[in-house]
Design an enzyme around this catalytic site. Structure first.
Site, PDB file in Angstrom:
ATOM      1  N   LYS A  16       0.834  -1.218   0.000  1.00 34.44           N
ATOM      2  CA  LYS A  16       0.000   0.000   0.000  1.00 34.44           C
ATOM      3  C   LYS A  16       0.859   1.255   0.000  1.00 34.44           C
ATOM      4  O   LYS A  16       0.646   2.168  -0.801  1.00 34.44           O
ATOM      5  CB  LYS A  16      -0.915   0.057   1.245  1.00 34.44           C
ATOM      6  CG  LYS A  16      -1.960  -1.015   1.318  1.00 34.44           C
ATOM      7  CD  LYS A  16      -2.901  -0.782   2.495  1.00 34.44           C
ATOM      8  CE  LYS A  16      -2.226  -0.852   3.865  1.00 34.44           C
ATOM      9  NZ  LYS A  16      -1.729  -2.200   4.232  1.00 34.44           N
ATOM     10  N   ARG A  91      -9.597   1.079   8.321  1.00 33.89           N
ATOM     11  CA  ARG A  91      -9.191  -0.289   8.638  1.00 33.89           C
ATOM     12  C   ARG A  91     -10.271  -1.032   9.413  1.00 33.89           C
ATOM     13  O   ARG A  91     -10.079  -2.194   9.752  1.00 33.89           O
ATOM     14  CB  ARG A  91      -7.935  -0.242   9.505  1.00 33.89           C
ATOM     15  CG  ARG A  91      -6.644  -0.583   8.765  1.00 33.89           C
ATOM     16  CD  ARG A  91      -5.541  -0.336   9.750  1.00 33.89           C
ATOM     17  NE  ARG A  91      -4.331  -1.032   9.585  1.00 33.89           N
ATOM     18  CZ  ARG A  91      -3.213  -0.481   9.079  1.00 33.89           C
ATOM     19  NH1 ARG A  91      -3.237   0.703   8.543  1.00 33.89           N
ATOM     20  NH2 ARG A  91      -2.102  -1.151   9.086  1.00 33.89           N
ATOM     21  N   ARG A 130      11.480  -5.740   5.213  1.00 33.57           N
ATOM     22  CA  ARG A 130      11.285  -4.325   4.883  1.00 33.57           C
ATOM     23  C   ARG A 130      12.245  -3.404   5.649  1.00 33.57           C
ATOM     24  O   ARG A 130      12.454  -3.555   6.844  1.00 33.57           O
ATOM     25  CB  ARG A 130       9.836  -3.921   5.211  1.00 33.57           C
ATOM     26  CG  ARG A 130       9.583  -2.436   5.041  1.00 33.57           C
ATOM     27  CD  ARG A 130       8.145  -2.132   4.913  1.00 33.57           C
ATOM     28  NE  ARG A 130       7.356  -2.459   6.100  1.00 33.57           N
ATOM     29  CZ  ARG A 130       6.031  -2.301   6.143  1.00 33.57           C
ATOM     30  NH1 ARG A 130       5.377  -1.854   5.101  1.00 33.57           N
ATOM     31  NH2 ARG A 130       5.380  -2.604   7.241  1.00 33.57           N
ATOM     32  N   ARG A 163      11.319  -1.248  11.102  1.00 33.39           N
ATOM     33  CA  ARG A 163      10.224  -0.887  12.009  1.00 33.39           C
ATOM     34  C   ARG A 163      10.115  -1.861  13.178  1.00 33.39           C
ATOM     35  O   ARG A 163      10.237  -3.062  12.984  1.00 33.39           O
ATOM     36  CB  ARG A 163       8.908  -0.878  11.232  1.00 33.39           C
ATOM     37  CG  ARG A 163       8.674   0.423  10.487  1.00 33.39           C
ATOM     38  CD  ARG A 163       7.484   0.344   9.588  1.00 33.39           C
ATOM     39  NE  ARG A 163       6.285  -0.226  10.199  1.00 33.39           N
ATOM     40  CZ  ARG A 163       5.097  -0.242   9.597  1.00 33.39           C
ATOM     41  NH1 ARG A 163       4.951   0.292   8.398  1.00 33.39           N
ATOM     42  NH2 ARG A 163       4.057  -0.775  10.187  1.00 33.39           N
ATOM     43  N   ARG A 174      -0.682  -8.387  13.611  1.00 29.42           N
ATOM     44  CA  ARG A 174      -1.191  -7.416  12.625  1.00 29.42           C
ATOM     45  C   ARG A 174      -2.009  -8.125  11.551  1.00 29.42           C
ATOM     46  O   ARG A 174      -3.015  -7.594  11.083  1.00 29.42           O
ATOM     47  CB  ARG A 174      -0.017  -6.644  11.994  1.00 29.42           C
ATOM     48  CG  ARG A 174       0.628  -5.670  12.992  1.00 29.42           C
ATOM     49  CD  ARG A 174       2.022  -5.261  12.577  1.00 29.42           C
ATOM     50  NE  ARG A 174       2.035  -4.513  11.334  1.00 29.42           N
ATOM     51  CZ  ARG A 174       3.103  -4.423  10.536  1.00 29.42           C
ATOM     52  NH1 ARG A 174       4.231  -5.048  10.852  1.00 29.42           N
ATOM     53  NH2 ARG A 174       3.031  -3.728   9.436  1.00 29.42           N
TER      54      ARG A 174
HETATM   55  P1  AMP Z   1       0.838   0.744   8.986  1.00 28.45           P
HETATM   56  O1  AMP Z   1       2.046   1.582   8.828  1.00 28.45           O
HETATM   57  O2  AMP Z   1      -0.287   1.168   8.098  1.00 28.45           O
HETATM   58  O3  AMP Z   1       1.130  -0.737   8.864  1.00 28.45           O
HETATM   59  O4  AMP Z   1       0.319   0.977  10.484  1.00 28.45           O
HETATM   60  C1  AMP Z   1       1.131   0.668  11.608  1.00 28.45           C
HETATM   61  C2  AMP Z   1       0.271   0.582  12.865  1.00 28.45           C
HETATM   62  O5  AMP Z   1      -0.370   1.842  13.110  1.00 28.45           O
HETATM   63  C3  AMP Z   1      -0.867  -0.437  12.813  1.00 28.45           C
HETATM   64  O6  AMP Z   1      -0.445  -1.748  13.131  1.00 28.45           O
HETATM   65  C4  AMP Z   1      -1.819   0.148  13.850  1.00 28.45           C
HETATM   66  O7  AMP Z   1      -1.372  -0.108  15.165  1.00 28.45           O
HETATM   67  C5  AMP Z   1      -1.689   1.655  13.609  1.00 28.45           C
HETATM   68  N1  AMP Z   1      -2.657   2.125  12.582  1.00 28.45           N
HETATM   69  C6  AMP Z   1      -2.371   2.637  11.358  1.00 28.45           C
HETATM   70  N2  AMP Z   1      -3.489   2.961  10.701  1.00 28.45           N
HETATM   71  C7  AMP Z   1      -4.520   2.636  11.515  1.00 28.45           C
HETATM   72  C8  AMP Z   1      -5.940   2.708  11.395  1.00 28.45           C
HETATM   73  N3  AMP Z   1      -6.531   3.162  10.294  1.00 28.45           N
HETATM   74  N4  AMP Z   1      -6.685   2.286  12.451  1.00 28.45           N
HETATM   75  C9  AMP Z   1      -6.114   1.825  13.570  1.00 28.45           C
HETATM   76  N5  AMP Z   1      -4.794   1.701  13.742  1.00 28.45           N
HETATM   77  C10 AMP Z   1      -3.984   2.115  12.732  1.00 28.45           C
END
Ligand code: AMP
Length: 218
Positions: A16, A91, A130, A163, A174
């Site tokens: 994404k 999400r 990553r 990360r 996740r």
């Molecule tokens: P990402 O970088 O999109 O993989 O997001 C990393 C982490 O941020 C996720 O595992 C969640 O803990 C939090 N997070 C990001 N976007 C959301 C969302 N839309 N709703 C809830 N938690 C989020």
């Protein structure tokens, strides 16, 4: 592209962020990544960061009202006027309904939803491998697309970061959060006839070309 709001759906590791970055460059619209905004808040230890940190480190989702609030603020910025990409948001169904309400209230029309589909076995390797440049945001993978210099960004030489949530245990959590809370959004947007499926198993450059060609006509 007619739609003003582009939503990128897909499991962690689907690409994404990588694709949203390309599309943002191509169409001159901002990439609004809730994950990036939350990580930035954690780094700066702001009240938002302090509220989100434990959930993120556990691989769980941050509460809906917290993320919805930061998206609403970001969409109100002048650079989102022409259009914007929501990367990693919504999400949950609650967040999807919030987006519907927000777009209607702001007169921004229906979103175009891109679902990036990738088989489960590929995701773990993509995520454990990553590495990201903290300066320019370039994304690498030590297995599939490594930087030329070990662990340094090809563009600016900055040391790449791994990360904290890209470790196997947290990745598993996740993926569970994705299956339980995010996957139902595919049906939600399919029913609304807003969903476009993309095969994210191909190499990232090919996926980007396919996607740009589709969006130019959409
Ligand atoms: P990402 O970088 O999109 O993989 O997001 C990393 C982490 O941020 C996720 O595992 C969640 O803990 C939090 N997070 C990001 N976007 C959301 C969302 N839309 N709703 C809830 N938690 C989020």
């Amino acid at each position: 592209m007619r739609a003003q709001a582009l939503i990128f759906l897909g499991p962690p590791g689907a690409g994404k962020g990588t694709q949203a970055r390309e599309i943002a460059k191509e169409f001159g619209i901002p990439q609004i990544s809730t994950g990036d905004m939350l990580r930035d808040a954690v780094k700066k230890q702001t009240p938002l960061g302090l509220a989100a940190q434990a959930k993120m480190e556990a691989g769980a989702l941050v509460p809906d009202e917290v993320v919805s609030g930061i998206v609403e603020e970001r969409v109100a910025e002048p650079d989102s006027k022409k259009g914007f990409i929501l990367d990693g948001f919504p999400r949950t169904l609650v967040q999807a309904k919030f987006v519907d309400e927000m777009l209607q209230r702001r007169g921004r029309g229906s979103p175009l939803v891109v679902n990036i589909d990738v088989p489960g076995d590929v995701l773990m390797k993509r995520l454990t491998g990553r590495r990201t440049c903290p300066k320019c945001g370039e994304i690498y993978n030590i297995y599939f697309s490594p930087p030329t210099e070990n662990e340094a960004c090809d563009k600016d030489g900055t040391k790449l970061i791994h990360r904290v949530d890209d470790n196997e245990d947290t990745i598993r959590q996740r993926l569970v959060a994705y299956e339980d809370q995010t996957r139902p959004l595919i049906e939600y947007y399919t029913k609304k006839r807003l969903l476009h499926e993309v095969n994210g198993a191909k190499d990232p450059a090919t996926v980007a070309v396919d996607l740009i060609n589709f969006l130019k006509k959409a």
